[in-house]
Enzyme design. Sequence first.
Site, PDB file in Angstrom:
ATOM      1  N   ASN A 152       0.760  -1.317  -0.114  1.00  0.00           N
ATOM      2  CA  ASN A 152      -0.039   0.120   0.131  1.00  0.00           C
ATOM      3  C   ASN A 152       0.885   1.172  -0.024  1.00  0.00           C
ATOM      4  OD1 ASN A 152      -2.841  -0.432   0.070  1.00  0.00           O
ATOM      5  ND2 ASN A 152      -2.600  -1.403   1.959  1.00  0.00           N
ATOM      6  N   SER A 153       2.066   1.055   0.120  1.00  0.00           N
ATOM      7  CA  SER A 153       2.882   2.251   0.182  1.00  0.00           C
ATOM      8  C   SER A 153       3.460   3.041  -0.882  1.00  0.00           C
ATOM      9  CB  SER A 153       4.364   1.922   0.961  1.00  0.00           C
ATOM     10  OG  SER A 153       5.415   2.791   0.904  1.00  0.00           O
ATOM     11  N   PRO A 154       2.846   4.233  -0.906  1.00  0.00           N
ATOM     12  CA  PRO A 154       3.288   5.287  -2.159  1.00  0.00           C
ATOM     13  C   PRO A 154       4.780   5.545  -2.067  1.00  0.00           C
ATOM     14  CG  PRO A 154       2.529   6.623  -0.332  1.00  0.00           C
ATOM     15  CD  PRO A 154       2.172   5.156   0.061  1.00  0.00           C
ATOM     16  N   TRP A 155       5.509   5.351  -0.769  1.00  0.00           N
ATOM     17  CA  TRP A 155       6.761   5.743  -0.757  1.00  0.00           C
ATOM     18  C   TRP A 155       7.568   4.430  -1.201  1.00  0.00           C
ATOM     19  CZ3 TRP A 155       6.977  10.490  -0.012  1.00  0.00           C
ATOM     20  CH2 TRP A 155       5.929  11.155   0.803  1.00  0.00           C
ATOM     21  N   THR A 156       7.114   2.971  -1.195  1.00  0.00           N
ATOM     22  CA  THR A 156       7.886   2.258  -1.898  1.00  0.00           C
ATOM     23  C   THR A 156       7.934   2.241  -3.363  1.00  0.00           C
ATOM     24  OG1 THR A 156       7.152   0.962   0.213  1.00  0.00           O
ATOM     25  CG2 THR A 156       7.720  -0.535  -1.870  1.00  0.00           C
TER      26      THR A 156
END
EC number: 5.99.1.4
Length: 202
Positions: free
Chosen positions: A12-16
């Site tokens: 779910n991570s946008p940073w990933t």
Amino acid sequence: MSGQVDYYVSLNSPWTHLGAARLMEVTSRHGATVRIHPIDVGSVFSASGGLPLPKRSPQRQAYRIQELARWRDALAIPIDLEPKHFPANETTAAHCVLAVREMIGDQPAVDLAHRVLKALWEEQADTGDRDTIGRLISDVGLDGSSILEDADDERWAVLRSQETRVAIDRGVFGVPTYAVGGDIFWGQDRLDFLDRRLGAGC
């Protein structure tokens, strides 16, 4: 220099997602392998004092949006700042990534995870939906039906829980985290330091 990067992620991570392409460029340049771990970030937060997004203060939530916009523009990655299906139920996708990693290999598992993130953050896809996940598996050249069936095995839930505990014990407290030996690098904005670490040898 070769080596292994343990790659702790949430699907779910946008940073990933924002760091995905640069991670692969850095590790490829150094001949390093990437072993992905789609951990349960809720358990990581509980163990490390972090808060899930809805429980963070309004100031922190507002700043997160500003930072996402800055990085989106700086990297020219066309993410939607508030995608329709965020947060998706990432359990099935995480189990699929683990199944691919264990039965097919590290790189196909990374490819699948990155495809899931792109679908969520750029394509408004519901990555918690089984039919969507099956399509994304097919997009990376794998058999969606077969992998979804394999991912229903309880062993992937057990493995994910075990790897989440290992991550916590290793000092992981957020995602993405890139770990090499005893060194951890939290956040896609630390990829330059990972680059230097890999260049220094393992």
